[in-house]
Design a protein around this motif. Structure first.
Motif, PDB file in Angstrom:
ATOM      1  N   LEU A  59      26.888 -11.120 -34.641  1.00  0.00           N
ATOM      2  CA  LEU A  59      27.989 -11.522 -35.524  1.00  0.00           C
ATOM      3  C   LEU A  59      27.729 -11.168 -36.984  1.00  0.00           C
ATOM      4  N   GLN A  69      27.143  -8.411 -38.213  1.00  0.00           N
ATOM      5  CA  GLN A  69      27.755  -7.126 -38.572  1.00  0.00           C
ATOM      6  C   GLN A  69      29.239  -7.268 -38.898  1.00  0.00           C
ATOM      7  N   LEU A  70      29.816  -8.444 -38.667  1.00  0.00           N
ATOM      8  CA  LEU A  70      31.245  -8.645 -38.868  1.00  0.00           C
ATOM      9  C   LEU A  70      31.553  -9.138 -40.275  1.00  0.00           C
ATOM     10  N   SER A  71      32.689  -8.726 -40.789  1.00  0.00           N
ATOM     11  CA  SER A  71      33.154  -9.227 -42.081  1.00  0.00           C
ATOM     12  C   SER A  71      33.747 -10.625 -41.892  1.00  0.00           C
ATOM     13  N   GLU A  88      36.981 -10.364 -39.993  1.00  0.00           N
ATOM     14  CA  GLU A  88      36.796 -10.100 -38.571  1.00  0.00           C
ATOM     15  C   GLU A  88      36.382 -11.369 -37.830  1.00  0.00           C
ATOM     16  N   ARG A  89      35.573 -12.203 -38.466  1.00  0.00           N
ATOM     17  CA  ARG A  89      35.183 -13.472 -37.841  1.00  0.00           C
ATOM     18  C   ARG A  89      36.392 -14.382 -37.655  1.00  0.00           C
ATOM     19  N   LEU A 129      38.558 -12.943 -34.520  1.00  0.00           N
ATOM     20  CA  LEU A 129      38.056 -13.005 -33.146  1.00  0.00           C
ATOM     21  C   LEU A 129      38.630 -14.170 -32.333  1.00  0.00           C
ATOM     22  N   GLY A 139      36.509  -2.048 -36.678  1.00  0.00           N
ATOM     23  CA  GLY A 139      35.285  -2.671 -36.174  1.00  0.00           C
ATOM     24  C   GLY A 139      35.541  -3.540 -34.965  1.00  0.00           C
ATOM     25  N   LEU A 140      36.761  -4.097 -34.865  1.00  0.00           N
ATOM     26  CA  LEU A 140      37.183  -4.881 -33.707  1.00  0.00           C
ATOM     27  C   LEU A 140      38.240  -4.106 -32.935  1.00  0.00           C
ATOM     28  N   VAL A 198      33.785  -5.535 -29.883  1.00  0.00           N
ATOM     29  CA  VAL A 198      33.150  -5.348 -31.192  1.00  0.00           C
ATOM     30  C   VAL A 198      32.422  -4.007 -31.154  1.00  0.00           C
ATOM     31  N   TYR A 223      30.932  -0.285 -27.379  1.00  0.00           N
ATOM     32  CA  TYR A 223      31.305  -1.616 -27.830  1.00  0.00           C
ATOM     33  C   TYR A 223      30.442  -2.671 -27.154  1.00  0.00           C
TER      34      TYR A 223
END
Length: 559
Positions: free
Chosen positions: A63, A65-67, A70-71, A74, A236-237, A264, A307
């Motif tokens: 997680l 790596q997510l902005s 993006e969090r 999800l 990214g997603l 992801v 992914y």
């Protein structure tokens, strides 16, 4: 047109269940007395044994790596995916609640959930709940009393529509109901969730796709969203969502089932894969068939990415779990834009570690076990998906699209094509220096993969495809079974068999010969007694057939 609500769907399911001996919301007197399901033919013992064939795996990702955006997205994407799960239940077995309420044993309940109904998807759809008959070929897409001939002779404009069901009107005449009317309430909820996620999305390509896909769910018009999905490059997603595959419709292979994957991107692995799509035109020219079977030009505006999958729902989560995806299925979009090939790396790694390696240790010749490795497994699976873009989409003799000509025989043969042409791609790229490694690692890992996938059984398109490949390769002497029950590969004959099977499948597809394909399935997509004994040995050793997931926001944590 009349809109079917949940009650109507349940009654449809009960009508369907009339062919299954009884509707499962009613327990027998004996069941009520004992407060458990009566299993006179030891089906409980069957469930107890079969549930062990699935290995539980947590679906997680990094997680970090997510902005922040993006969090936030999800959970919304996962909620939308969960609605696809609801819809697939309505398609596969509408009377889910009544069945689960009638069954008291927790393991039987869990096995029902794994299979989205009371039929064992990895054992030729064997019923595993007492009083349940054979699984209907048309699931709940068609009236229980409808024959294939009745629909074929009807004048319905949408008789083979992907996004509708066939029902009877008040006079008994066949009619169709679009998905977006039949499932309007659920689809509106899913659409709203995608719109909310789009408001948060930072990547413009992803934002556009989510908005268009949200609209598509409530209209059944998917082309614009498919094209937007293909144009998306820097996301990214990702979420694959909607009615997509036709596997559940074993009557006509026409109607699509709902499913979803929440993904992801592994950007480092994806970068390594970029070059391979550009090689497709050259590989198409070299296919081992006459020119008329390879005259089409594969699209090269494709994405090939790796992914981590963090949520499966619906069709892709039923029975054997998909570890790579090649979409869209629309042959016109495929020719114009290519496809997006998504390698589900974390699920793939789990199957390799927990299933393929133990199988190889039991059934592959001891001297050749050294050639089993994950990179070869990843490549074989990846090029299987890429190979869907090779070959032929239209018949050579005016029968239209291959898919339409072959009908219910299309899916399993297409999976067989992708299997063997994926190996063809690996072989030729190694020779051209575009891929690194020893051909023995790819061929040996492919053989172990065959032994893994034939365990999916004849109810699975992938299982039938691998049975045909196994039997063809055996007939060609590509491998030998030793007296100790292990398989030793003849690497030269393995390549020859690969080319021979490629030619056979591409010719069958190009000719659109439905009868010949049905004959090939009946004769070749079968498990011999000898192979069954070997597969039983794997079961006795406790080697799982497939995986089930612990998944969702709680499993991911940190959102």
């Amino acid at each position: 047109m009349k809109l079917f609500n949940k009650t109507t769907l349940f009654l449809t399911g009960c009508a369907l269940a009339a062919g299954l001996q009884a509707c499962t919301n009613t327990a027998s007197n004996e069941e009520k007395k004992t407060n458990t399901v009566v299993l006179p033919d030891s089906l409980q013992e069957y469930v107890n044994a079969r549930i062990k064939t699935y290995e539980s795996v947590k679906l997680t990702t990094n997680l970090n790596q997510l902005s922040t955006a993006e969090r936030k997205m999800l959970p919304l994407l996962i909620q939308a995916a969960q609605i696809m799960d609801e819809l697939f239940w309505l398609q596969a077995y509408p009377q889910q609640d009544s069945l689960l309420n009638a069954v008291k044993d927790d393991r039987a309940k869990e096995y029902i959930r794994i299979n989205y109904g009371p039929w064992d998807r990895l054992n030729n759809n064997k019923p595993f709940i007492a009083g349940i008959g054979a699984k209907p070929a048309g699931a709940s897409f068609y009236p229980a009393d409808m024959t294939k001939e009745e629909l074929e002779k009807s004048d319905l404009k949408d008789k083979y529509g992907q996004y509708s069901v066939v029902r009877r009107d008040s006079t008994g005449k066949l009619m169709t109901v679009p998905y977006h009317e039949l499932f309007a309430t659920q689809l509106q909820r899913a659409s709203s969730l995608l719109k909310q996620a789009a408001l948060i999305a930072e990547d413009e390509g992803l934002k556009n796709y989510l908005n268009l896909r949200a609209d598509a769910l409530t209209s059944d018009n998917y082309t614009a969203s498919d094209l937007a999905w293909m144009d998306m490059k820097n996301n990214g997603l990702d979420i694959i969502i909607g009615p997509i595959e036709n596997y559940e419709d074993n009557m006509f292979n026409a109607r699509a089932s709902y499913e979803a994957y929440v993904l992801v991107k592994d950007k480092a692995w994806s970068k390594r894969l970029e070059k391979y799509v550009s090689l497709l035109p050259g590989l198409q020219k070299g296919l081992p068939v006459p020119a008329k079977y390879k005259q089409e030009k594969p699209g090269v505006d494709s994405e090939l990415n790796a992914y981590d999958v963090v949520y499966y729902a619906g069709d892709c989560n039923a029975g054997s779990k998909t570890i790579a995806v090649n979409l869209p299925n629309d042959p016109i979009i495929q020719q114009k834009k290519g496809t997006r090939r998504s390698q589900l790396k974390n699920a793939m790694q789990a199957k390799f570690d927990k299933i393929l390696v133990p199988i190889a240790n039991e059934l592959i010749d001891k001297e050749q076990q050294q050639y089993i490795n994950f990179d070869a497994f990843f490549a074989n699976v990846m090029f299987h998906e890429v190979a869907h873009g090779l070959g032929i989409k239209k018949t050579v003799n005016g029968k239209g699209l291959v898919k339409d000509a072959l009908k219910e025989q299309f899916s399993w043969l297409e999976e067989g094509k992708a299997d063997v042409l994926g190996l063809y791609m690996v072989t030729n790229m190694l020779k051209a220096g575009e891929l690194q490694g020893d051909i023995k690692t790819y061929y040996t890992t492919y053989m172990a993969g065959l032994l893994r996938s034939v365990r999916f059984g004849a109810a699975s398109a992938h299982g039938r495809a691998n049975m045909q490949c196994f039997n063809y390769f055996k007939q060609q002497g590509a491998f030998l079974r030793g007296t100790n029950g292990t398989y030793k590969i003849d690497y030269a004959k393995f390549e020859q068999a690969m080319n021979g099977l490629s030619k056979m499948i591409l010719t069958l597809q190009g000719d659109g010969d439905h009868a010949a394909v049905a004959k090939a399935q009946a004769e070749n997509a079968v498990i011999s007694n000898e192979l069954k004994q070997d597969l039983d040995k794997l079961n006795n050793k406790g080697i799982p057939v497939d995986i089930v997931f612990q998944q969702g926001v709680d499993v991911l944590g940190g959102l």
